[in-house]
Design a protein around this motif. Sequence first.
Motif, short mmCIF file in Angstrom:
data_model
loop_
_atom_site.label_atom_id
_atom_site.label_comp_id
_atom_site.label_asym_id
_atom_site.label_seq_id
_atom_site.Cartn_x
_atom_site.Cartn_y
_atom_site.Cartn_z
N ARG A 98 3.11 7.94 13.53
CA ARG A 98 2.80 6.57 13.18
C ARG A 98 3.19 6.25 11.74
O ARG A 98 2.95 7.05 10.82
N THR A 114 2.51 4.52 8.40
CA THR A 114 1.24 4.15 7.76
C THR A 114 1.40 3.19 6.60
O THR A 114 0.42 2.58 6.17
N GLY A 115 2.62 3.05 6.08
CA GLY A 115 2.82 2.15 4.95
C GLY A 115 4.28 1.79 4.76
O GLY A 115 5.16 2.61 5.02
N SER A 169 9.13 3.69 3.55
CA SER A 169 8.12 3.80 4.61
C SER A 169 7.53 5.20 4.59
O SER A 169 8.23 6.18 4.33
N SER A 170 6.25 5.27 4.86
CA SER A 170 5.54 6.56 4.95
C SER A 170 4.96 6.72 6.34
O SER A 170 4.75 5.73 7.06
N SER A 171 4.66 7.96 6.71
CA SER A 171 4.21 8.22 8.08
C SER A 171 3.27 9.41 8.10
O SER A 171 3.20 10.21 7.15
N PHE A 172 2.57 9.53 9.22
CA PHE A 172 1.74 10.70 9.45
C PHE A 172 2.56 11.98 9.56
O PHE A 172 2.01 13.07 9.47
N LYS A 211 0.02 15.02 5.45
CA LYS A 211 -0.14 13.75 6.16
C LYS A 211 -0.26 12.60 5.16
O LYS A 211 -1.03 12.68 4.21
N LEU A 265 -1.26 8.71 4.41
CA LEU A 265 -2.09 7.64 4.95
C LEU A 265 -1.73 6.27 4.39
O LEU A 265 -2.04 5.25 5.01
N ALA A 266 -1.10 6.21 3.23
CA ALA A 266 -0.74 4.94 2.61
C ALA A 266 0.39 5.18 1.63
O ALA A 266 0.64 6.30 1.20
N SER A 292 -8.86 4.10 3.18
CA SER A 292 -8.26 2.80 3.48
C SER A 292 -7.21 2.44 2.43
O SER A 292 -7.47 2.56 1.22
#
Length: 808
Positions: A35, A37-38, A51-54, A77, A79-80, A134
Amino acid sequence: FSSSRYLLCASGDFVKVYSVATEEMLRLMGGHADRVTGIQLNPHNHMQLYSSSFDGSIKLWDFMDGIVIKTFTVGSKLLALYAPPDFEDSVFVLTPKSADGGPFQLVSVKLTKAAGQDVEAKELSVILSGVDASPKCIAFGREGKYVASVNQFELCVYFFKTKLAQRFSLRSSKTNAGSNRFTCVTCHPREDCIATGHTDGKIRVWRNFHHRKDYTYSTLHWHHDVVMDLAYSVEGTYLLSGGIEAVLVVWPSESDCQRDFLPRLGSPIEHISMSADGSQCCTLHTDNRITIISSNLRFSKSIQGLIKSANIKTGLVVDPRTKALVLNGEPGHLQFYCLQTDQQLFSLDIVQREYVHQAGLHQTDLVKVAFGAQGKWLATVEEREEATNPELQLKLWFYDEKTQSFKLNTRINTPHEDHITDMCFREIGELEDDSLILVTTGKDRVFKVWLMVEDTDPEAQQKVSWSCDFVGSYHNYQATNCCFSEDGSLLAVSFEEAVTVWDSVTWDLKCTFCRPPGKIRNICFGRLTCSKYLVGVTDYGFLCCWNLLSCALEWSAHLNISILQPDPLSEYIAAVSWLPRKSSLFVFKPSEAQPVYIQRNFCKQKIQLAAFVPRDEPEMVSSEKYLWLRKSQLFFLTDTQELVTLSTKSLEERLTAASKQLAVEESLPGTPFSLLLGKHRHHPSQEDTDLANGIVQNKHKQESPAVRELLHTPAHVLPSASFLCSMFINSLLISKENKSAKEVADEVEMESEQAEDDSDEEGDVAEMEQGDRSAVESLGELPCKLSKSQERELRKIRKMDYSWIAAF
């Protein structure tokens, strides 16, 4: 936003590019293994995207061409993602401290300039520890001087120059029971000012936070519940806030008295984003919808995806008319979701009551839906949970071709004494009204058959209506499921642990199948060559197949099956099993106990629902094990309400089909620039007597490779203009060597006949003039002498064979 023309958003494992003007998805970019994530625009090149991802990687994209420029592997991993403009070669990510999760930390990642497309990001430094998971709980201040982080009741401000952090805490009082917890944070782009949102609906604006003793904050309050996101305008002249009220609040001067509102946005606001030029902003809502709002606080556009509902009670149903997925949408609505365009077609208000966003209220909800075979009739069930008895309504809707929408035909109050568990239409002879049948099953231990009858009342608005024709039961057991056979002659109804088969004409009980232990969860008939079989699943995970001719159990298997879904266009049936942390897929024919396709662990999430969607045209498959996917495509809905599917095509093929070039439309009128690109319309050309003009015209119709490369190559990878100048100029020149075979043959023939033409020229001209003099004089006109070139052209025409004209 990118230049207020394109809207970019993360969607699952992909990044989508939308047109702000047309709301159309222009490009689907895929490359991450998990996914996304950012996403952040490259602050130094707004045609590029991070772009970042899990999956632990950061990718740099050229989103105009949809290509990956570079991939940075971080390892842990992510997250943002944050990309402040004041850090030229670094980005910031949010990662867990350990692989098992636990506390989270803000990490600076130095993006190396090493050669190669896949590089490893080795220079990592921890900025803050113990931050919230978050992405909305971290924000960077003006000029990159500091970063603010909120977690629970604490605000932490870290200064990059001094490498010191200031922490400010709020005490939860007994009156609000700790409701002043931080939920989001944003920083002023021009001043040292921080705005924070809280669960009590208040917004606190912090200043003088460089020293712990001198800090101050003011309070803004309008929201009655949690503040879900905050955002400053580009110049910081006003503050935007949103929450569950579905109202965008504008605070022009951080004053509690002066504020403006944009109400009735449909659903709670989850995220707010501003365009780079400040002309527009967009809000992301909890129902998976993006609303684009102009700077004058007016609604502009809306991009609606698959609405996320709190509980999908209707299941995944396919509309036979549009082939759209139909399921719960907004409260009390049915959403029709188009899989081809990845957008909502329309939303049908079933309950037709205003929904009140307040916890603890008993509100009417949509629980069941079924379509007729041709999609002309729609049956819905809505219920309102009461303390004593549920309030039920069965509604029958007819599709009106004039209005292109469903109209309510019949409303039946309390069709059953208890909850309705299932319903289905008989799928044959729908063109004949007398053969249309609807069956409902309920917890009141009966199933009911509903028929369409003519309304004898002359003042009635509807010509037909629905009424109950038959009520059936079996040993006072609860009726749980029902389905018709392919030809509509048999009806199967499950009563707890038993399956009963009824004649759909006389409603006589034909046979009964029992398979303890466990209650029957789902049943379906076989189709085509397997129409003599009945398949069922128990709540203990047993998959059973009965033979209707021998009235005996054909085979059974214990696979912990949770979902059973037949393909309406073939003999295949899909069964999904769930084991801890993994879902497996089995595809089989009822006539064979051995599955034709097995895919174990194809999804880490639990599959909640499944549906076969018919294809417009059968798909060509490369292997026999994918034959079951030729006519229909299988879609799944996970427990996190993510829509997934199985495909035989590679990722590149699917992305190419889903993407569109961000270029000039082909329908635009022809211009010199379009002629240069070779994309102008090809109009029928008139015959030109001048050979040189024809060569020039044909040359312009050809597309130059040099021009194409120059205009289609991204600007950041083009060589210098001095290098391209000579190549570009040469591509525009007309080469004398480039002649067609016909032109070469004509020149050879002309050279061979040149001597003969010169020697016989005088005689030919005299003979021509003598032969044609009588015809010309008869018309009263003077003879016209032809030039040498015209005479040679005329001689070629005379030598041509025109015998084929005689056939006409």
